[in-house]
Design a protein around this motif. Structure first.
Motif, PDB file in Angstrom:
ATOM      1  N   ALA A  80     -34.460 -58.234  39.671  1.00  0.00           N
ATOM      2  CA  ALA A  80     -35.736 -57.545  39.455  1.00  0.00           C
ATOM      3  C   ALA A  80     -36.756 -58.027  40.480  1.00  0.00           C
ATOM      4  O   ALA A  80     -36.830 -59.219  40.796  1.00  0.00           O
ATOM      5  CB  ALA A  80     -36.257 -57.790  38.049  1.00  0.00           C
ATOM      6  N   ASN A  81     -37.526 -57.092  41.008  1.00  0.00           N
ATOM      7  CA  ASN A  81     -38.599 -57.426  41.934  1.00  0.00           C
ATOM      8  C   ASN A  81     -39.808 -57.964  41.172  1.00  0.00           C
ATOM      9  O   ASN A  81     -39.923 -57.759  39.955  1.00  0.00           O
ATOM     10  CB  ASN A  81     -39.007 -56.188  42.746  1.00  0.00           C
ATOM     11  CG  ASN A  81     -37.946 -55.782  43.743  1.00  0.00           C
ATOM     12  OD1 ASN A  81     -37.378 -56.620  44.439  1.00  0.00           O
ATOM     13  ND2 ASN A  81     -37.672 -54.487  43.827  1.00  0.00           N
ATOM     14  N   PRO A  82     -40.742 -58.643  41.866  1.00  0.00           N
ATOM     15  CA  PRO A  82     -41.957 -59.119  41.194  1.00  0.00           C
ATOM     16  C   PRO A  82     -42.695 -57.970  40.515  1.00  0.00           C
ATOM     17  O   PRO A  82     -42.849 -56.890  41.080  1.00  0.00           O
ATOM     18  CB  PRO A  82     -42.779 -59.700  42.354  1.00  0.00           C
ATOM     19  CG  PRO A  82     -41.762 -60.112  43.366  1.00  0.00           C
ATOM     20  CD  PRO A  82     -40.676 -59.079  43.280  1.00  0.00           C
ATOM     21  N   GLY A  83     -43.133 -58.194  39.285  1.00  0.00           N
ATOM     22  CA  GLY A  83     -43.819 -57.160  38.524  1.00  0.00           C
ATOM     23  C   GLY A  83     -42.901 -56.315  37.668  1.00  0.00           C
ATOM     24  O   GLY A  83     -43.371 -55.508  36.860  1.00  0.00           O
ATOM     25  N   GLU A  84     -41.570 -56.504  37.811  1.00  0.00           N
ATOM     26  CA  GLU A  84     -40.609 -55.697  37.062  1.00  0.00           C
ATOM     27  C   GLU A  84     -39.753 -56.534  36.119  1.00  0.00           C
ATOM     28  O   GLU A  84     -38.852 -56.005  35.483  1.00  0.00           O
ATOM     29  CB  GLU A  84     -39.694 -54.942  38.027  1.00  0.00           C
ATOM     30  CG  GLU A  84     -40.439 -54.006  38.973  1.00  0.00           C
ATOM     31  CD  GLU A  84     -39.517 -53.376  40.005  1.00  0.00           C
ATOM     32  OE1 GLU A  84     -38.310 -53.742  40.025  1.00  0.00           O
ATOM     33  OE2 GLU A  84     -39.978 -52.536  40.791  1.00  0.00           O
ATOM     34  N   LEU A 104     -40.536 -60.935  31.819  1.00  0.00           N
ATOM     35  CA  LEU A 104     -41.773 -61.677  31.591  1.00  0.00           C
ATOM     36  C   LEU A 104     -42.990 -60.825  31.937  1.00  0.00           C
ATOM     37  O   LEU A 104     -43.998 -60.845  31.231  1.00  0.00           O
ATOM     38  CB  LEU A 104     -41.765 -62.960  32.421  1.00  0.00           C
ATOM     39  CG  LEU A 104     -42.762 -64.054  32.019  1.00  0.00           C
ATOM     40  CD1 LEU A 104     -42.542 -64.471  30.574  1.00  0.00           C
ATOM     41  CD2 LEU A 104     -42.630 -65.252  32.949  1.00  0.00           C
ATOM     42  N   ASP A 105     -42.893 -60.041  33.012  1.00  0.00           N
ATOM     43  CA  ASP A 105     -43.993 -59.147  33.388  1.00  0.00           C
ATOM     44  C   ASP A 105     -44.208 -58.072  32.329  1.00  0.00           C
ATOM     45  O   ASP A 105     -45.350 -57.740  31.985  1.00  0.00           O
ATOM     46  CB  ASP A 105     -43.702 -58.483  34.744  1.00  0.00           C
ATOM     47  CG  ASP A 105     -43.766 -59.471  35.900  1.00  0.00           C
ATOM     48  OD1 ASP A 105     -44.770 -60.193  35.997  1.00  0.00           O
ATOM     49  OD2 ASP A 105     -42.812 -59.519  36.678  1.00  0.00           O
ATOM     50  N   ARG A 106     -43.113 -57.535  31.803  1.00  0.00           N
ATOM     51  CA  ARG A 106     -43.231 -56.508  30.764  1.00  0.00           C
ATOM     52  C   ARG A 106     -43.816 -57.104  29.489  1.00  0.00           C
ATOM     53  O   ARG A 106     -44.587 -56.442  28.780  1.00  0.00           O
ATOM     54  CB  ARG A 106     -41.862 -55.873  30.484  1.00  0.00           C
ATOM     55  CG  ARG A 106     -41.300 -55.069  31.649  1.00  0.00           C
ATOM     56  CD  ARG A 106     -40.162 -54.165  31.207  1.00  0.00           C
ATOM     57  NE  ARG A 106     -39.049 -54.913  30.672  1.00  0.00           N
ATOM     58  CZ  ARG A 106     -38.040 -55.396  31.399  1.00  0.00           C
ATOM     59  NH1 ARG A 106     -38.040 -55.214  32.709  1.00  0.00           N
ATOM     60  NH2 ARG A 106     -37.043 -56.050  30.840  1.00  0.00           N
ATOM     61  N   ALA A 141     -51.039 -64.132  27.043  1.00  0.00           N
ATOM     62  CA  ALA A 141     -50.756 -63.522  28.338  1.00  0.00           C
ATOM     63  C   ALA A 141     -51.111 -64.477  29.471  1.00  0.00           C
ATOM     64  O   ALA A 141     -50.391 -64.575  30.471  1.00  0.00           O
ATOM     65  CB  ALA A 141     -51.536 -62.213  28.484  1.00  0.00           C
ATOM     66  N   GLY A 142     -52.230 -65.188  29.320  1.00  0.00           N
ATOM     67  CA  GLY A 142     -52.629 -66.148  30.344  1.00  0.00           C
ATOM     68  C   GLY A 142     -51.630 -67.281  30.475  1.00  0.00           C
ATOM     69  O   GLY A 142     -51.328 -67.736  31.581  1.00  0.00           O
ATOM     70  N   ALA A 143     -51.107 -67.757  29.329  1.00  0.00           N
ATOM     71  CA  ALA A 143     -50.108 -68.832  29.364  1.00  0.00           C
ATOM     72  C   ALA A 143     -48.817 -68.359  30.016  1.00  0.00           C
ATOM     73  O   ALA A 143     -48.204 -69.084  30.800  1.00  0.00           O
ATOM     74  CB  ALA A 143     -49.827 -69.322  27.949  1.00  0.00           C
ATOM     75  N   LEU A 144     -48.401 -67.131  29.708  1.00  0.00           N
ATOM     76  CA  LEU A 144     -47.195 -66.580  30.324  1.00  0.00           C
ATOM     77  C   LEU A 144     -47.380 -66.417  31.831  1.00  0.00           C
ATOM     78  O   LEU A 144     -46.494 -66.735  32.620  1.00  0.00           O
ATOM     79  CB  LEU A 144     -46.850 -65.225  29.689  1.00  0.00           C
ATOM     80  CG  LEU A 144     -46.357 -65.252  28.246  1.00  0.00           C
ATOM     81  CD1 LEU A 144     -46.300 -63.833  27.685  1.00  0.00           C
ATOM     82  CD2 LEU A 144     -44.994 -65.915  28.158  1.00  0.00           C
ATOM     83  N   ARG A 145     -48.551 -65.936  32.227  1.00  0.00           N
ATOM     84  CA  ARG A 145     -48.835 -65.752  33.649  1.00  0.00           C
ATOM     85  C   ARG A 145     -48.884 -67.091  34.388  1.00  0.00           C
ATOM     86  O   ARG A 145     -48.395 -67.218  35.504  1.00  0.00           O
ATOM     87  CB  ARG A 145     -50.160 -65.005  33.809  1.00  0.00           C
ATOM     88  CG  ARG A 145     -50.400 -64.480  35.210  1.00  0.00           C
ATOM     89  CD  ARG A 145     -51.686 -63.678  35.302  1.00  0.00           C
ATOM     90  NE  ARG A 145     -51.546 -62.402  34.619  1.00  0.00           N
ATOM     91  CZ  ARG A 145     -52.115 -62.131  33.444  1.00  0.00           C
ATOM     92  NH1 ARG A 145     -52.844 -63.027  32.817  1.00  0.00           N
ATOM     93  NH2 ARG A 145     -51.953 -60.956  32.889  1.00  0.00           N
ATOM     94  N   GLN A 146     -49.454 -68.106  33.729  1.00  0.00           N
ATOM     95  CA  GLN A 146     -49.529 -69.435  34.327  1.00  0.00           C
ATOM     96  C   GLN A 146     -48.140 -70.033  34.515  1.00  0.00           C
ATOM     97  O   GLN A 146     -47.836 -70.637  35.545  1.00  0.00           O
ATOM     98  CB  GLN A 146     -50.382 -70.359  33.454  1.00  0.00           C
ATOM     99  CG  GLN A 146     -50.534 -71.777  33.995  1.00  0.00           C
ATOM    100  CD  GLN A 146     -51.342 -71.827  35.271  1.00  0.00           C
ATOM    101  OE1 GLN A 146     -52.134 -70.927  35.549  1.00  0.00           O
ATOM    102  NE2 GLN A 146     -51.139 -72.868  36.050  1.00  0.00           N
ATOM    103  N   SER A 147     -47.278 -69.855  33.512  1.00  0.00           N
ATOM    104  CA  SER A 147     -45.918 -70.394  33.608  1.00  0.00           C
ATOM    105  C   SER A 147     -45.152 -69.724  34.729  1.00  0.00           C
ATOM    106  O   SER A 147     -44.363 -70.360  35.428  1.00  0.00           O
ATOM    107  CB  SER A 147     -45.183 -70.210  32.284  1.00  0.00           C
ATOM    108  OG  SER A 147     -44.888 -68.852  32.050  1.00  0.00           O
TER     109      SER A 147
END
Length: 214
Positions: free
Chosen positions: A193-197, A200-202, A95-101
């Motif tokens: 899609a808006n940020p958070g939607e 990748l967010d899911r 999750a951290g790697a996905l968030r960083q990317s």
């Protein structure tokens, strides 16, 4: 652009933290969440008490036999805790790697929805639904969207696991996913899609919310 890094199955940092967590999870409050392991946990405590009785008093069985049973039960509990901690550690790392990317992806936001018009670079996380971006060879797609102009080869292996690239263009094959890589040519994409939607967010939410099946 930086792609999502693949974490090794036995990352030393994750293993060290999992070893520490395997002992922390011996707390009864945690053990009661899994009825099967809770029974093994209680059995471990009882056999340990029987071992102490055999060592300092009159036991119902030889101390060596009780010691072997106790060690196997404690090993089972600790190994189960370790496996759970490893799964949680890998999930957090992924999750951290996905968030960083997602933070590192920049986008070419077009002033007009047409190829060749001017653009400004903005962080991918700031894109809103309806924004139009230009994505060229070597660029990461910053967010979910639909192709309105252009044809390009896209590497979606980071999302789908498929190694073969796919062709994306306006029409039936217009949907693109944030975090994928354009291998050739260019695309003009309208963000859907808006940020958070985004997908990748899911995915991040799914990884972080994953629970070990009892």
């Amino acid at each position: 652009m930086t792609q999502v890094k693949k974490h090794r199955s036995f990352d030393p940092q994750i293993v060290r933290q999992a070893i520490v967590d395997s002992f922390r999870k011996l707390h009864p409050k945690h053990q009661t969440r899994n009825p099967v392991m809770f029974v093994v946990f209680v059995g471990s405590i009882l056999t340990t008490l029987l071992l102490l009785q055999a060592l300092f008093g009159k036991g119902e069985a030889p101390a060596g036999f009780i010691l072997h049973i106790s060690l196997w039960l404690w090993f089972t509990v600790l190994f189960a805790n370790f496996a759970e901690a490893m799964a949680e550690g890998r999930g957090k790392a992924q999750a951290g790697a996905l968030r960083q990317s997602r933070r590192e992806i920049s986008a070419k936001k077009l002033t007009r929805p047409k190829y060749g018009s001017g653009f400004e670079r903005v962080p991918g996380g700031q894109l809103q639904k309806g924004d139009v971006v230009l994505i060229e060879t070597g660029d990461m797609i910053p967010a979910d969207g639909e192709v309105i102009e252009g044809v390009a080869s896209v590497n979606e292996s980071a999302i789908t696991g498929e190694s073969a690239p796919v062709i994306r263009e306006s029409g039936d094959r217009s949907a693109v996913t944030g975090g994928t890589l354009v291998l050739s040519d260019w695309l003009v994409v309208r963000i859907t899609a808006n940020p958070g939607e985004t997908f990748l967010d899911r995915m991040i939410a799914m990884v972080e919310g994953a629970k070990r099946q009892k």
